[in-house]
Design an enzyme around this catalytic site. Sequence first.
Site, PDB file in Angstrom:
ATOM      1  N   SER A  98       8.649 -29.974 -44.121  1.00  0.00           N
ATOM      2  CA  SER A  98       7.685 -29.031 -43.558  1.00  0.00           C
ATOM      3  C   SER A  98       8.184 -27.589 -43.624  1.00  0.00           C
ATOM      4  O   SER A  98       8.481 -27.085 -44.695  1.00  0.00           O
ATOM      5  CB  SER A  98       7.342 -29.462 -42.135  1.00  0.00           C
ATOM      6  OG  SER A  98       6.195 -28.792 -41.695  1.00  0.00           O
ATOM      7  N   ASP A 242       3.078 -22.822 -45.052  1.00  0.00           N
ATOM      8  CA  ASP A 242       4.441 -23.357 -45.076  1.00  0.00           C
ATOM      9  C   ASP A 242       4.577 -24.271 -46.304  1.00  0.00           C
ATOM     10  O   ASP A 242       3.607 -24.508 -47.020  1.00  0.00           O
ATOM     11  CB  ASP A 242       4.782 -24.025 -43.726  1.00  0.00           C
ATOM     12  CG  ASP A 242       4.116 -25.360 -43.509  1.00  0.00           C
ATOM     13  OD1 ASP A 242       3.022 -25.576 -44.080  1.00  0.00           O
ATOM     14  OD2 ASP A 242       4.661 -26.207 -42.782  1.00  0.00           O
ATOM     15  N   ASP A 244       4.663 -27.388 -46.973  1.00  0.00           N
ATOM     16  CA  ASP A 244       3.798 -28.557 -47.171  1.00  0.00           C
ATOM     17  C   ASP A 244       2.346 -28.274 -46.781  1.00  0.00           C
ATOM     18  O   ASP A 244       1.513 -29.186 -46.706  1.00  0.00           O
ATOM     19  CB  ASP A 244       4.355 -29.806 -46.470  1.00  0.00           C
ATOM     20  CG  ASP A 244       4.240 -29.761 -44.966  1.00  0.00           C
ATOM     21  OD1 ASP A 244       4.438 -28.675 -44.381  1.00  0.00           O
ATOM     22  OD2 ASP A 244       3.949 -30.813 -44.358  1.00  0.00           O
ATOM     23  N   ASP A 246       0.387 -27.404 -44.284  1.00  0.00           N
ATOM     24  CA  ASP A 246      -0.446 -27.806 -43.145  1.00  0.00           C
ATOM     25  C   ASP A 246      -0.589 -26.667 -42.140  1.00  0.00           C
ATOM     26  O   ASP A 246      -1.444 -26.725 -41.263  1.00  0.00           O
ATOM     27  CB  ASP A 246       0.077 -29.087 -42.465  1.00  0.00           C
ATOM     28  CG  ASP A 246       1.540 -29.017 -42.085  1.00  0.00           C
ATOM     29  OD1 ASP A 246       2.200 -27.998 -42.390  1.00  0.00           O
ATOM     30  OD2 ASP A 246       2.038 -29.997 -41.493  1.00  0.00           O
TER      31      ASP A 246
END
Length: 455
Positions: A98, A242, A244, A246
């Site tokens: 993440s 970010d 990833d 989300d």
Amino acid sequence: MPKPVMISVSGIRGIVGDGLTPELLVRYTAAAGTLYGPGKVMVGRDSRVTGEMVRGAVFSALMSVGCDPVDLGIVPTPTVQLATERHGAVGGIVITASHNPAEWNALKLLDRTGMFLDEAQGLEVKRIAESGAFAYKPWDRIGRASSRTDAVRDHIEAVLAIPFVDVERIRKRKFRVAFDSVNGAGGVILPDLLSAFGCEIAALNAEPHGRFSHTPEPLAQNLTGLSDFVRSTKSDVGFAVDPDVDRCAIVSEKGEFIGEEYTVTLASRFVLAKKKGTVVVNVSTTRAVDDVAAQAGASVVRTKVGEIHVAKKMKEIGAAVGGEGNGGVILPEVHLGRDAPVAVALTLQAMAESGKTVSGLREELPRYFMAKKKLEIGGADPDDILKKMGEKYASETCNWMDGLKIERPDSWIQIRKSNTEPIIRVMTEAKTAEEASRLADGFVREAEVFAGGRG
Ligand code: MG
């Protein structure tokens, strides 16, 4: 310092080369595959340099317990969530740490609906991994690997199909849009998404090579590059995601970071103008969400911090919209997971419909300020500190949903322990930055007294 490997109900996370080994990854993936049972498992990864190494371990482990891993390649976490839900998979795995720096990697485990595993399921994976009770299959029943290249396209189509997003209307505005995907997976979806919206694109750190060009968490201090870039390219808006994809933070046409708490606030206000329903956010999210909901005659339900808590509550009550103050927006029309492309689409639609600039939209929202501080507590018991704080403030409105939150008419203070480090986090929100900061400093000092046993 955080431990090099953290194993919890939310999975396994660590630094490659310093604890996060293929052996551990195989163990945890074989445990997840044992829980899933035979069937397709969607596997995607962010752009980290270590992603392929981890994928090798994940594929081997899944196949050994009879799962059929489907490689989606470098894609956002919400793209894997959507693919898992739509293709009849028994589960999904996202290889991503993440917002953590490049040396970290981790596994995000999804159930067959594309939602994160909940606490009970996470505990079961941990139990299987620790006991070694893997459902290993004989040679003629091991899984088969395959791949798909359509996951990003499907995700974009799902975003364009949001009923209150009018693609033609956005296209007519010919917005100039800057984005910073910090060399993460955002680079594989945002250009095509923004092109579909007819935007002129100004891309920063778009190449998904995993050598992040700045600290990847989408916070003001990490996004000065994007602010300057929005100004120099004369863009209408800037989006930071970010690695990833989300979480999404918004920068105004003036290059001002409008605050990650305002992504879900803007989205909630926009969605509530289109349909009736409840908003679900976590207990640490800005009160601005309560204010915009009240203006729309809607109510807000709060949950513990963490996407799965918000998503489960949304499903349970059939919420209209939800998310977390860290830049995560969840729209059930797409799927029950935080989704930066959804946040981008809702923001562009709000701009197109209102004819307002981002700073104009921001100005209409209630203004709150947050302060976040932490205290090293060494060997002191964090639960004991929280208990003593609770006793001291027992005459006020105390909310124990996630740590201790003291709710006041114009402010709140939340004190939480960390599950991974010997620290106490103090988070406050008030009507001015000075007041938020003053409250946070004061509560850190009090926690310090209790930590020293002098309370
Ligand atoms: Mg993330």
